[in-house]
Write a protein that holds these residues in place. Structure first.
Motif, PDB file in Angstrom:
ATOM      1  N   MET A  96       1.128  -0.872   0.151  1.00  0.00           N
ATOM      2  CA  MET A  96       0.041  -0.036   0.376  1.00  0.00           C
ATOM      3  C   MET A  96       0.909   1.054  -0.006  1.00  0.00           C
ATOM      4  N   VAL A  97       0.389   2.488  -0.604  1.00  0.00           N
ATOM      5  CA  VAL A  97       1.230   3.377  -0.963  1.00  0.00           C
ATOM      6  C   VAL A  97      -0.073   4.564  -0.961  1.00  0.00           C
ATOM      7  N   THR A  98       0.272   5.405  -0.182  1.00  0.00           N
ATOM      8  CA  THR A  98      -0.121   6.606   0.140  1.00  0.00           C
ATOM      9  C   THR A  98      -0.299   7.967  -0.468  1.00  0.00           C
ATOM     10  N   LEU A  99       0.258   8.646  -1.348  1.00  0.00           N
ATOM     11  CA  LEU A  99       1.054   9.674  -1.870  1.00  0.00           C
ATOM     12  C   LEU A  99      -0.017  10.976  -1.087  1.00  0.00           C
ATOM     13  N   THR A 100       0.766  11.836  -0.340  1.00  0.00           N
ATOM     14  CA  THR A 100      -0.114  12.743  -0.110  1.00  0.00           C
ATOM     15  C   THR A 100       0.334  14.951  -0.509  1.00  0.00           C
ATOM     16  N   LEU A 101      -0.832  14.669  -1.935  1.00  0.00           N
ATOM     17  CA  LEU A 101      -0.523  16.288  -2.300  1.00  0.00           C
ATOM     18  C   LEU A 101      -1.285  16.879  -2.011  1.00  0.00           C
ATOM     19  N   ASN A 102      -0.776  18.430  -2.790  1.00  0.00           N
ATOM     20  CA  ASN A 102      -1.522  19.596  -2.352  1.00  0.00           C
ATOM     21  C   ASN A 102      -1.623  19.909  -4.103  1.00  0.00           C
ATOM     22  N   ASP A 103      -2.894  21.541  -3.685  1.00  0.00           N
ATOM     23  CA  ASP A 103      -4.049  21.458  -4.698  1.00  0.00           C
ATOM     24  C   ASP A 103      -2.289  21.364  -6.192  1.00  0.00           C
ATOM     25  N   GLU A 104      -1.309  22.161  -6.223  1.00  0.00           N
ATOM     26  CA  GLU A 104      -0.206  21.868  -6.918  1.00  0.00           C
ATOM     27  C   GLU A 104      -0.002  20.636  -7.550  1.00  0.00           C
ATOM     28  N   LEU A 105      -0.366  19.447  -6.600  1.00  0.00           N
ATOM     29  CA  LEU A 105      -0.113  18.472  -7.136  1.00  0.00           C
ATOM     30  C   LEU A 105       1.148  17.827  -6.941  1.00  0.00           C
ATOM     31  N   VAL A 106       1.966  18.897  -6.122  1.00  0.00           N
ATOM     32  CA  VAL A 106       3.592  18.429  -5.228  1.00  0.00           C
ATOM     33  C   VAL A 106       3.128  17.640  -4.216  1.00  0.00           C
ATOM     34  N   VAL A 107       3.958  16.492  -4.199  1.00  0.00           N
ATOM     35  CA  VAL A 107       3.870  15.453  -3.046  1.00  0.00           C
ATOM     36  C   VAL A 107       4.467  16.018  -1.944  1.00  0.00           C
ATOM     37  N   GLN A 108       3.825  15.900  -0.867  1.00  0.00           N
ATOM     38  CA  GLN A 108       3.913  16.420   0.218  1.00  0.00           C
ATOM     39  C   GLN A 108       4.073  14.991   1.418  1.00  0.00           C
ATOM     40  N   ASP A 109       4.739  14.348   1.759  1.00  0.00           N
ATOM     41  CA  ASP A 109       4.028  12.739   1.976  1.00  0.00           C
ATOM     42  C   ASP A 109       4.602  11.881   1.528  1.00  0.00           C
ATOM     43  N   VAL A 110       4.808  10.764   1.897  1.00  0.00           N
ATOM     44  CA  VAL A 110       4.343   9.471   1.110  1.00  0.00           C
ATOM     45  C   VAL A 110       4.291   8.570   2.729  1.00  0.00           C
ATOM     46  N   THR A 160      10.406  -2.264  -7.618  1.00  0.00           N
ATOM     47  CA  THR A 160       9.390  -2.172  -9.053  1.00  0.00           C
ATOM     48  C   THR A 160       7.988  -2.010  -8.557  1.00  0.00           C
ATOM     49  N   HIS A 161       7.501  -3.125  -7.966  1.00  0.00           N
ATOM     50  CA  HIS A 161       6.334  -3.300  -7.188  1.00  0.00           C
ATOM     51  C   HIS A 161       5.248  -1.129  -7.215  1.00  0.00           C
ATOM     52  N   LEU A 162       6.426  -1.192  -6.435  1.00  0.00           N
ATOM     53  CA  LEU A 162       5.965   0.434  -5.503  1.00  0.00           C
ATOM     54  C   LEU A 162       6.303   1.678  -6.860  1.00  0.00           C
ATOM     55  N   ARG A 163       6.811   1.488  -8.152  1.00  0.00           N
ATOM     56  CA  ARG A 163       7.518   2.212  -8.540  1.00  0.00           C
ATOM     57  C   ARG A 163       6.117   2.210  -9.716  1.00  0.00           C
ATOM     58  N   GLU A 164       5.710   1.093  -9.994  1.00  0.00           N
ATOM     59  CA  GLU A 164       4.506   0.636 -10.685  1.00  0.00           C
ATOM     60  C   GLU A 164       2.977   2.030  -9.710  1.00  0.00           C
ATOM     61  N   LEU A 165       2.778   1.131  -9.039  1.00  0.00           N
ATOM     62  CA  LEU A 165       2.180   2.377  -8.601  1.00  0.00           C
ATOM     63  C   LEU A 165       2.167   3.464  -8.089  1.00  0.00           C
ATOM     64  N   LEU A 166       3.193   3.707  -8.312  1.00  0.00           N
ATOM     65  CA  LEU A 166       3.476   4.932  -8.152  1.00  0.00           C
ATOM     66  C   LEU A 166       2.965   6.291  -9.444  1.00  0.00           C
ATOM     67  N   ASN A 191       1.235   5.196 -11.616  1.00  0.00           N
ATOM     68  CA  ASN A 191      -0.570   4.863 -11.943  1.00  0.00           C
ATOM     69  C   ASN A 191      -1.447   5.830 -10.864  1.00  0.00           C
ATOM     70  N   MET A 192      -0.465   5.960  -9.935  1.00  0.00           N
ATOM     71  CA  MET A 192      -1.052   7.375  -9.112  1.00  0.00           C
ATOM     72  C   MET A 192      -1.485   8.227  -9.315  1.00  0.00           C
ATOM     73  N   ALA A 193      -0.590   8.726 -10.822  1.00  0.00           N
ATOM     74  CA  ALA A 193      -0.356  10.754 -11.057  1.00  0.00           C
ATOM     75  C   ALA A 193      -2.248   9.769 -11.527  1.00  0.00           C
ATOM     76  N   THR A 194      -2.500   9.420 -12.383  1.00  0.00           N
ATOM     77  CA  THR A 194      -3.557   8.915 -12.882  1.00  0.00           C
ATOM     78  C   THR A 194      -5.026   9.334 -12.428  1.00  0.00           C
ATOM     79  N   ALA A 195      -4.821   8.903 -10.932  1.00  0.00           N
ATOM     80  CA  ALA A 195      -5.841   8.746  -9.730  1.00  0.00           C
ATOM     81  C   ALA A 195      -5.723   9.654  -9.211  1.00  0.00           C
ATOM     82  N   ALA A 196      -4.500  11.260  -9.253  1.00  0.00           N
ATOM     83  CA  ALA A 196      -4.462  11.812  -8.473  1.00  0.00           C
ATOM     84  C   ALA A 196      -5.653  13.249  -9.353  1.00  0.00           C
ATOM     85  N   LEU A 197      -5.095  12.308 -10.613  1.00  0.00           N
ATOM     86  CA  LEU A 197      -5.412  13.618 -11.688  1.00  0.00           C
ATOM     87  C   LEU A 197      -7.824  13.870 -12.093  1.00  0.00           C
TER      88      LEU A 197
END
Length: 184
Positions: free
Chosen positions: A53-67, A113-119, A121-127
């Protein structure tokens, strides 16, 4: 006739937080439908080979604040050594260059590899989560988004010379050379 041998399930969720930030979560699980010999012994059918499991915390500008990362099941204990490797993504921005940032910051043996793959595709989920929510809020208030939607020009349906963009976003429509010479 066929026999299912392996399942990879992946789920992404987007959340709006009370503090004004956004959480994008990804969960991936690999499991086999048969008992499998692994270096540590026998892995019973249905048991996770990978569960991450990965959680990205983003701001309104889509900048990663925490992981944060949690690796509940891995094939090797050595995998747990890089569980915090995604912290290197703090400060990166989702958008053009996201894949490059992943490769530069946590490529090769610096992560998984698997964490990178998640990251990736997380961009699409964020968008799908953040700009869409913001646009819907503006629309509900009777306002329209001033900026060009991020998805224009990134898939066949949203191509700049296509009928969908011409109908829904005429201000961004870019007719083909042939189309621009045809009478309306």
């Amino acid at each position: 006739m066929r026999e299912r041998l392996h399942t990879r399930s992946v789920e992404f969720n987007g959340y709006r937080r009370q503090d004004g930030l956004w959480d994008i979560e990804a969960e991936m699980r690999d499991y086999r439908h048969y008992d499998t010999q692994v270096p540590g012994g026998l892995l019973p059918a249905g048991s996770s080979v990978h569960h991450m499991m990965v959680t990205l915390t983003l701001n309104d500008e889509l900048v990663v604040q925490d992981v944060s990362t949690r690796m509940a099941a891995t094939p090797f204990s050595a995998c747990l050594e890089i569980e915090s490797s995604l912290k290197a993504m703090i400060g990166a921005r989702i958008g053009n260059g996201w894949r490059r940032a992943i490769s530069d910051r946590i490529g090769g043996t610096n992560s998984c590899t698997h964490l990178r793959e998640l990251l990736i595709n997380m961009a699409t989920a964020a968008l799908q989560t953040i700009p869409t929510w913001k646009a819907q809020q503006l629309k509900a208030q009777g306002q329209s988004a001033i900026d060009r939607p991020h998805y224009l020009g990134h898939c066949h349906a949203w191509r700049l010379d296509g009928p969908v963009v011409k109908r829904l976003f005429p201000q961004f429509h870019q007719p083909t050379l042939q189309e621009s010479h045809e009478p309306d």
